[in-house]
Design an enzyme around this catalytic site. Structure first.
Site, PDB file in Angstrom:
ATOM      1  N   GLU A  65      12.221  31.900  82.467  1.00 33.26           N
ATOM      2  CA  GLU A  65      13.076  31.022  81.757  1.00 33.26           C
ATOM      3  C   GLU A  65      13.376  29.760  82.348  1.00 33.26           C
ATOM      4  O   GLU A  65      13.620  29.723  83.435  1.00 33.26           O
ATOM      5  CB  GLU A  65      14.499  31.778  81.447  1.00 33.26           C
ATOM      6  CG  GLU A  65      14.166  32.967  80.816  1.00 33.26           C
ATOM      7  CD  GLU A  65      15.616  33.599  80.261  1.00 33.26           C
ATOM      8  OE1 GLU A  65      16.151  33.485  79.168  1.00 33.26           O
ATOM      9  OE2 GLU A  65      16.068  34.355  80.979  1.00 33.26           O
ATOM     10  N   HIS A 104      14.210  44.578  79.145  1.00 31.28           N
ATOM     11  CA  HIS A 104      13.083  43.783  78.596  1.00 31.28           C
ATOM     12  C   HIS A 104      11.830  44.147  79.349  1.00 31.28           C
ATOM     13  O   HIS A 104      10.778  44.473  78.907  1.00 31.28           O
ATOM     14  CB  HIS A 104      13.449  42.439  78.682  1.00 31.28           C
ATOM     15  CG  HIS A 104      14.452  41.937  77.949  1.00 31.28           C
ATOM     16  ND1 HIS A 104      14.735  42.575  76.536  1.00 31.28           N
ATOM     17  CD2 HIS A 104      15.387  41.067  77.990  1.00 31.28           C
ATOM     18  CE1 HIS A 104      16.140  41.939  76.158  1.00 31.28           C
ATOM     19  NE2 HIS A 104      16.554  41.223  77.025  1.00 31.28           N
TER      20      HIS A 104
END
Ligand code: BG6
Length: 522
Positions: A240, A264
């Site tokens: 990210e 995740h």
């Protein structure tokens, strides 16, 4: 199409996606706890709005926001209108009929009286919009409130219904460790049955994540090579570029491993490594993904070799100077919270023995990129002349989950010319081109629809959560017991800490390049 300068999402086209307007979903009331929070604004209401304007919500529905804030129905509607307009400049077209279905109940999660008010509000909208007794409770609140809210719902008689369904949606992380997750599960199960509980992981609602299953199991050519005989290793990346924003409090408690890896990344691992489920149904798929976790060798036996951590310092992102984690609002100046983790996982089973899975995730990295890269072994014998005596071609299959949703396969090809020179070329499947969908529907929209349809396939079952914590706990404990002295150890805008590179180098491998690629799969 919107013409203003407000940033907009590209709404998906229902017919192109093979959906027909007119919803198969049972009419219901959706109660959102934490209605003034970030998740409701950013994801839940925009997703419900997206479903509404595509006529995928049932005709009879209502949304009740609950939070302790001194809001009214009008304030709630105004705040959600603002949030939705941030995403769709043309939202006003469908806003009024949608807004009519929104109402607000001021409520303290621990006050019995407030649940009586909630019960009244539910009964009132059921009557007004002719909605049968189906209610979904979405807990977009800190995990510490899950148990108390479930208990109060039970005590208020809201958790069961003779003539309809009651479903409970809880956000991640489910607990802080295995013990607290078990405890939380016990609290929920005192009130709700397992078939009523939907533990959400929004990654499972992403189109490309689901497509990993379709690609593997609906095409005959991949399954025969999907094993240790042909695959060298797998890299799972969730990078990210954003920092922690306004979530310092949450992040200081959660840290990268609980925030991203326990859910995740392990879900991506499971979908990559799973055996073929018998059917695309909740029990079948969930049984198989639990088996993947059962095969995971618990890493921390040799943490120094098998895991690396990091925290971002200040740096440059897209030419802008951004602060380090310790300078973020609300973060202590000496915080040792990890914002990056790289972990090597091996699976002890016939299919995957000896094939490492490298998982990495971090905030404030070079760019946003979520992908699963399957690195194949070289051919056993290369009959063609190769430069420098070593073949440079690497055969990689990449599932790019975001931002350029698609699948890329690298191939060796002859470069045109008199010599037999090999070059790497790519076969590219891009969602945007193949389906004309600029931006796939948001994951939350699909998952909320699944809850309304009673489909638990893409939600984590309690045994999966339990095993995930068993894998993750030792890492969290080890890192907590030995706070990193060298933090910050990677600059914002970089590809992560040197320790992560060393983890790969020890195995004679390297991470895939994080910097902007021209989608050539390398
Ligand atoms: C959330 C994490 O679950 O996922 C966030 O709490 C993270 O820290 C987010 O930023 C990433 O989701 P996406 O869909 O943007 O990849």
């Amino acid at each position: 199409m919107p013409t203003s300068s407000i940033p907009t999402r590209q709404a998906f086209d229902v017919e192109e996606l093979g959906l027909r307007p007119g919803s198969p979903v049972a009419p219901c009331v959706i109660v959102i706890f934490g209605a003034s929070g970030d998740l409701a604004r950013r994801e839940l209401l925009p997703s419900l709005f997206e479903l509404f304007r595509k006529q995928l919500l049932p005709e009879a529905f209502a949304i009740i926001g609950v939070s302790p804030d001194a809001w009214t129905t009008e304030t709630f509607r105004a705040a959600m209108h603002g949030a939705i307009l941030e995403q769709w400049a043309d939202a006003h077209v469908h806003w009024t009929p949608f807004a009519e279905r929104l109402s607000f109940v001021r409520g303290d999660a621990t006050s019995a009286q407030d649940y009586a008010a909630l019960a009244e509000a539910i009964a009132e909208v059921q009557l007004r919009f002719a909605i049968p007794n189906n209610v979904m409770f979405h807990l977009a609140v800190p995990p510490a409130l899950f148990g108390p809210i479930a208990g109060r719902l039970g005590a208020a008689g809201l958790a069961t219904s003779e003539h309809g369904w009651r479903r409970l949606v809880v956000e991640k992380p489910f607990g802080r460790d295995r013990t607290s997750a078990r405890d939380l599960n016990r609290q929920l199960r005192e009130v709700f049955g397992e078939e009523q509980i939907y533990r959400i992981d929004h990654f499972l609602g992403k189109e490309t994540v689901q497509n990993m299953l379709v690609f593997r199991f609906a095409n005959p050519s991949f399954e025969p090579v999907w094993n240790r005989n042909y695959i060298d290793h797998v890299q799972i990346t969730v990078a990210e570029d954003i920092g922690i924003g306004t979530r310092a409090n949450f992040y200081e408690q959660t840290r990268v491993v609980r925030d991203m890896v326990q859910n995740h990344l392990l879900q991506l691992l499971c979908l990559t490594a799973t055996e073929p489920p018998v059917s695309y149904q909740a029990t079948s798929l969930r049984d198989e993904t639990v088996k993947v976790l059962e095969a995971v060798t618990v890493v921390p036996v040799d943490l120094d070799g098998g895991a690396a951590r990091g925290q971002y310092g200040e740096g440059l992102l897209d030419g802008q100077r951004v602060c380090g984690y310790r300078e973020e609002a609300g973060v202590p100046g000496d915080s040792t919270t990890e914002t990056y983790a790289a972990i090597k996982v091996t699976l002890d089973n016939w299919r995957w023995a000896g094939v490492p899975f490298y998982l990495r995730t971090g905030k404030r990295l070079t760019r946003k990129l979520t992908e699963v890269a399957i690195q194949f072994k070289p051919t056993p014998h290369l009959m063609f002349p190769v430069e420098g005596g070593r073949p440079s071609h690497q055969s990689v299959l990449v599932f790019e989950v975001q931002p350029n949703e698609g699948i890329v396969q690298t191939l060796a090809a002859k470069q045109p010319g008199p010599d037999l020179a090999l070059r790497t070329v790519t076969m590219n499947f891009r969602y945007a081109e193949a389906f004309g969908v600029e931006e796939p529907p948001r994951a939350y929209a699909w998952l909320l629809l699944d809850v309304m349809q009673g489909d638990q396939t893409l939600f984590a079952r309690t045994d999966w959560i339990d095993r995930a914590w068993q894998i993750i706990d030792p890492i969290v404990e080890r890192w907590a017991s030995e706070p990193a002295l060298q933090f910050p150890n990677y600059a914002a805008g970089s590809a992560g800490p040197a320790a992560a590179d060393q983890l790969m180098q020890r195995d004679g491998r390297r991470w895939r390049d994080l910097s902007s690629r021209s989608h050539d799969g390398r």
